[in-house]
Design a protein around this motif. Structure first.
Motif, short mmCIF file in Angstrom:
data_model
loop_
_atom_site.label_atom_id
_atom_site.label_comp_id
_atom_site.label_asym_id
_atom_site.label_seq_id
_atom_site.Cartn_x
_atom_site.Cartn_y
_atom_site.Cartn_z
N THR A 36 0.81 -1.22 0.00
CA THR A 36 0.00 0.00 0.00
C THR A 36 0.84 1.26 0.00
O THR A 36 0.31 2.36 -0.06
N GLY A 37 2.15 1.12 0.08
CA GLY A 37 3.03 2.28 0.17
C GLY A 37 3.56 2.41 1.58
O GLY A 37 3.40 1.51 2.40
N GLY A 38 4.15 3.51 1.88
CA GLY A 38 4.67 3.71 3.23
C GLY A 38 5.81 2.77 3.54
O GLY A 38 6.74 2.60 2.76
N ASP A 39 5.72 2.11 4.70
CA ASP A 39 6.83 1.27 5.18
C ASP A 39 6.87 -0.12 4.57
O ASP A 39 7.75 -0.90 4.86
N GLY A 40 5.89 -0.48 3.73
CA GLY A 40 5.89 -1.79 3.10
C GLY A 40 5.37 -2.90 3.96
O GLY A 40 5.39 -4.06 3.57
N ASP A 41 4.90 -2.57 5.16
CA ASP A 41 4.40 -3.60 6.08
C ASP A 41 2.91 -3.84 5.95
O ASP A 41 2.33 -4.54 6.76
N GLU A 42 2.28 -3.26 4.93
CA GLU A 42 0.86 -3.48 4.71
C GLU A 42 0.64 -3.84 3.24
O GLU A 42 1.21 -3.22 2.35
N LEU A 43 -0.19 -4.86 3.03
CA LEU A 43 -0.57 -5.26 1.67
C LEU A 43 -2.08 -5.17 1.53
O LEU A 43 -2.82 -5.37 2.50
N ARG A 44 -2.52 -4.89 0.30
CA ARG A 44 -3.95 -4.81 -0.03
C ARG A 44 -4.23 -5.74 -1.20
O ARG A 44 -3.42 -5.88 -2.11
N CYS A 45 -5.40 -6.32 -1.16
CA CYS A 45 -5.86 -7.17 -2.25
C CYS A 45 -7.35 -6.91 -2.47
O CYS A 45 -8.13 -6.93 -1.51
N ASP A 46 -7.71 -6.63 -3.70
CA ASP A 46 -9.12 -6.55 -4.09
C ASP A 46 -9.41 -7.81 -4.89
O ASP A 46 -8.70 -8.12 -5.85
N TRP A 47 -10.45 -8.53 -4.47
CA TRP A 47 -10.76 -9.83 -5.06
C TRP A 47 -12.26 -9.95 -5.25
O TRP A 47 -13.03 -9.50 -4.38
N THR A 48 -12.67 -10.52 -6.35
CA THR A 48 -14.10 -10.65 -6.62
C THR A 48 -14.52 -12.11 -6.57
O THR A 48 -14.02 -12.94 -7.35
N PRO A 49 -15.44 -12.44 -5.65
CA PRO A 49 -15.92 -13.82 -5.56
C PRO A 49 -16.83 -14.19 -6.72
O PRO A 49 -17.39 -13.33 -7.40
#
Length: 159
Positions: A36-49
């Protein structure tokens, strides 16, 4: 997610066949997680069921919810260790434990968002907290411990 950027899965493990996050598993969930940016310790995922991911009409199966949170959190831990250690590729990490809380049914009529963040690190162990949201509401949470494995572990060469 953004302008041709590769997900961490596609970049570091294109031949991984994991059901949840493996780009090479045509029948899997095929998560695509991005920093997600910043320190790299966060990830984001958008997923469609899809309808075959449902427990009952219009609502996501709890086991699929768990798989989504587990795999996304595991990649968050691996990405953290990659950056913290200045590596060229992430170490192979596996799930030591994870606890999912289902807060409300997760609708399947649109995308869901996974957010995971590292909360602590102790050697090869990384603790991650994650959420799964739909329609702007958190529907499930997860807390887990993920461990970098060494040569000799059955998962060592999976990516």
């Amino acid at each position: 997610m953004s302008d041709g950027e590769l997900s961490v899965q596609a970049r570091y493990a294109p031949h991984n066949a994991c059901f949840g996050c493996g780009p090479a598993n045509a029948q899997g969930l095929r998560l695509e997680s991005f920093p997600t940016g910043g320190d790299g310790d966060e990830l984001r995922c958008d997923w469609t069921p899809s309808p075959h991911h449902e427990a009952f009409p219009g609502m996501l199966n709890g086991g699929i919810t768990g798989a989504l949170l587990d795999c996304h959190s595991n990649w968050t831990a691996a990405h953290h260790l990659l950056r913290a250690r200045g590596l060229d590729a992430p170490p192979c990490t596996v799930t030591a434990d994870f606890h999912v809380t289902l807060k409300r049914p997760t609708p399947t009529d649109g995308p869901v968002t996974l957010l995971a963040r590292v909360v602590s690190t102790e050697g090869d162990k990384v603790k991650v907290e994650a959420t799964l949201s739909a329609r702007g509401k958190v529907t499930a949470t997860c807390v887990g411990t993920f461990v970098a494995v060494r040569e000799g572990h059955p998962a060592f060469h999976r990516w």
